[in-house]
Write a protein that holds these residues in place. Sequence first.
Motif, PDB file in Angstrom:
ATOM      1  N   SER A  94     -28.500  -5.323  48.925  1.00  0.00           N
ATOM      2  CA  SER A  94     -29.575  -5.129  47.999  1.00  0.00           C
ATOM      3  C   SER A  94     -30.174  -3.769  48.001  1.00  0.00           C
ATOM      4  O   SER A  94     -31.124  -3.379  47.054  1.00  0.00           O
ATOM      5  CB  SER A  94     -30.705  -6.215  48.626  1.00  0.00           C
ATOM      6  OG  SER A  94     -31.160  -5.817  49.918  1.00  0.00           O
ATOM      7  N   HIS A  95     -29.972  -2.905  48.945  1.00  0.00           N
ATOM      8  CA  HIS A  95     -30.410  -1.500  48.869  1.00  0.00           C
ATOM      9  C   HIS A  95     -29.758  -0.590  48.364  1.00  0.00           C
ATOM     10  O   HIS A  95     -29.892   0.755  48.465  1.00  0.00           O
ATOM     11  CB  HIS A  95     -30.558  -1.048  50.445  1.00  0.00           C
ATOM     12  CG  HIS A  95     -32.025  -1.810  51.090  1.00  0.00           C
ATOM     13  ND1 HIS A  95     -31.794  -2.800  51.762  1.00  0.00           N
ATOM     14  CD2 HIS A  95     -33.086  -1.691  51.213  1.00  0.00           C
ATOM     15  CE1 HIS A  95     -32.880  -3.548  52.225  1.00  0.00           C
ATOM     16  NE2 HIS A  95     -33.851  -2.718  51.890  1.00  0.00           N
ATOM     17  N   THR A  96     -28.422  -0.882  47.769  1.00  0.00           N
ATOM     18  CA  THR A  96     -27.708   0.062  47.032  1.00  0.00           C
ATOM     19  C   THR A  96     -28.194   0.620  45.616  1.00  0.00           C
ATOM     20  O   THR A  96     -28.731  -0.207  44.923  1.00  0.00           O
ATOM     21  CB  THR A  96     -26.066  -0.449  46.898  1.00  0.00           C
ATOM     22  OG1 THR A  96     -25.448   0.486  46.367  1.00  0.00           O
ATOM     23  CG2 THR A  96     -26.101  -1.627  46.026  1.00  0.00           C
ATOM     24  N   ASP A  97     -27.909   1.614  45.393  1.00  0.00           N
ATOM     25  CA  ASP A  97     -28.584   2.498  44.122  1.00  0.00           C
ATOM     26  C   ASP A  97     -27.609   2.458  42.986  1.00  0.00           C
ATOM     27  O   ASP A  97     -28.039   2.510  41.858  1.00  0.00           O
ATOM     28  CB  ASP A  97     -28.949   3.836  44.231  1.00  0.00           C
ATOM     29  CG  ASP A  97     -30.193   3.931  45.343  1.00  0.00           C
ATOM     30  OD1 ASP A  97     -30.877   2.969  45.399  1.00  0.00           O
ATOM     31  OD2 ASP A  97     -30.346   4.826  46.025  1.00  0.00           O
ATOM     32  N   ASP A  98     -26.215   2.125  43.285  1.00  0.00           N
ATOM     33  CA  ASP A  98     -25.206   2.355  42.341  1.00  0.00           C
ATOM     34  C   ASP A  98     -25.075   0.685  41.902  1.00  0.00           C
ATOM     35  O   ASP A  98     -24.807  -0.357  42.537  1.00  0.00           O
ATOM     36  CB  ASP A  98     -24.119   2.466  42.981  1.00  0.00           C
ATOM     37  CG  ASP A  98     -22.855   2.639  41.889  1.00  0.00           C
ATOM     38  OD1 ASP A  98     -22.990   2.077  40.760  1.00  0.00           O
ATOM     39  OD2 ASP A  98     -21.858   3.290  42.462  1.00  0.00           O
ATOM     40  N   HIS A  99     -25.409   0.521  40.422  1.00  0.00           N
ATOM     41  CA  HIS A  99     -25.512  -0.721  39.943  1.00  0.00           C
ATOM     42  C   HIS A  99     -24.168  -1.451  39.802  1.00  0.00           C
ATOM     43  O   HIS A  99     -24.024  -2.517  39.946  1.00  0.00           O
ATOM     44  CB  HIS A  99     -26.276  -0.502  38.586  1.00  0.00           C
ATOM     45  CG  HIS A  99     -27.640  -0.357  38.463  1.00  0.00           C
ATOM     46  ND1 HIS A  99     -28.635  -0.832  39.153  1.00  0.00           N
ATOM     47  CD2 HIS A  99     -28.140   0.956  37.941  1.00  0.00           C
ATOM     48  CE1 HIS A  99     -29.728  -0.074  39.103  1.00  0.00           C
ATOM     49  NE2 HIS A  99     -29.543   0.773  38.297  1.00  0.00           N
ATOM     50  N   ASN A 100     -23.076  -0.405  39.480  1.00  0.00           N
ATOM     51  CA  ASN A 100     -21.797  -0.987  39.325  1.00  0.00           C
ATOM     52  C   ASN A 100     -21.198  -1.493  40.718  1.00  0.00           C
ATOM     53  O   ASN A 100     -20.386  -2.609  40.487  1.00  0.00           O
ATOM     54  CB  ASN A 100     -20.981  -0.050  38.810  1.00  0.00           C
ATOM     55  CG  ASN A 100     -21.419   0.480  37.284  1.00  0.00           C
ATOM     56  OD1 ASN A 100     -21.460  -0.509  36.443  1.00  0.00           O
ATOM     57  ND2 ASN A 100     -21.141   1.829  36.767  1.00  0.00           N
ATOM     58  N   GLN A 101     -21.449  -0.686  41.774  1.00  0.00           N
ATOM     59  CA  GLN A 101     -21.053  -1.414  43.005  1.00  0.00           C
ATOM     60  C   GLN A 101     -21.625  -2.716  43.299  1.00  0.00           C
ATOM     61  O   GLN A 101     -21.308  -3.441  43.937  1.00  0.00           O
ATOM     62  CB  GLN A 101     -21.318  -0.304  44.021  1.00  0.00           C
ATOM     63  CG  GLN A 101     -20.797  -0.449  45.451  1.00  0.00           C
ATOM     64  CD  GLN A 101     -21.139   0.683  46.394  1.00  0.00           C
ATOM     65  OE1 GLN A 101     -21.554   1.510  46.123  1.00  0.00           O
ATOM     66  NE2 GLN A 101     -20.359   0.269  47.583  1.00  0.00           N
TER      67      GLN A 101
END
Length: 479
Positions: free
Chosen positions: A219-226
Amino acid sequence: MAQKRVKLDLETFFCSICQDLLKHPVTIPCGHSYCMNCIKGYWNGKNKKGIHRCPHCRKTFTPRPVLEKSTMLADLVEQLKKTGLQAAPADLCHAGPEDVDDHKGHDTVSAAAERTERQRELEGSRQQIQQRIQDREKDVKLLQQEVEAINQSADKTVEDSENIFTELIRLIHKRSSDVKQQLRSQQQTEVSRVKELQEKLEQEITELKRKDAELKQLSHTDDHNQFLHNYPSLSALSESTHSSSINIRPLRYFEDVTAAASELREKLQDILREKWTNSSLTVTEGDVLLPEPEPEPKSRAAFLKYSCDITLDPNTANTYLLVSEGNRKVTVMRQPQSYSAHPDRFTEWCQVLSRESLTGRCYWEVERRGGGADVAVAYKNISRTGNECGFGRNDKSWALKCSQNNFEFWSNKMKASISGPQSSRVGVYLDHRAGILSFYSVSEAMTLLHRVQTTFTQPLYAGVRIGWTGATAELCEVK
């Protein structure tokens, strides 16, 4: 009849201390009269802490009464002296040779013939006695056989009952052990089941926590694709063991066992209580064949068959009593005797008990002289001190009070007046087992004065009480 009245009236003018006609008569506050010198000497010898006592009724006076001559009594005594009458009591008069009848005109038999007749009677009596002895010996043998049978039966029953109860106890222990084993086995099964489920739940909790951490990190990742690439694999949850599938039961797993054990205990108690209530272990008197009690004797000769040799116990005698004549006679003295201290000694009343205990059927006679006397029986544990230790003044003694002109029966502080012929000798008959106590006036004939029917719980002791200075009471040697 007139002469008899004179003899009775003479006792009124007698001094009970010196046993003679009153000299310078004085009357003390209680109403009894004595010679002036006699009562002075008595009080001088008996004076204790300023207390003065009447020798007759034992009443005390403080301070010492003033003694004044009784003019009326003195005049009457002088008139008696002038009549020439003697003052000797009737029981001290003896028949002289001129008083005896000769044998003229009487039918006589030879001593040999009389001996022959009496010998036949003697042999008949012996045959009756021997037959009774044989009958009683048979009864004794039967009773001995009964005792042996009782002992054998009791021993056998005790042995059998011990074996039965031992087996019963063994069975109870075995059942207790089986129940315990079953309980422990069930306990282990239930605990294992719960622990297995507990482990599965703990593993699921660990897996869920790991999954929650991965989702949190995603939930904290910035990469939308990942995020979009990893989300499908992380969001899928494995099948869960729902709490609704876990059967959580209250902690009453073994209540059924406890209830069953309680029910068994109650049933066993009821069975034992019922069986022991319905079965009697009491042997009644009717189960043992005992001879019927013999009827009370009617003649003095019949009473004498039960005569017993009784002596007085000096250790029980009040200090103002002198025990003499082979411990058969007791006399009231003016001065206390030098007896040693003893816990059995009566301290308040001038009385004494016999040395021998009385059970079974007993008969004895008491001769009194010089005044009244109480003829009594008592238990050994009668109190020796205080006013209530007097014979008949408690529930441990029975007494016939013999005065100059009347009789009274005393028991448990209750008294009853009794009428009967006066005699210096009283006979006492006791049937301890039957609970019979009888008092007789003994002279030429025996007259029943009073009979008691009760239950004696202890052996009895013969007793006498006298209160007049110089008066005596004696246990007679009767044959």
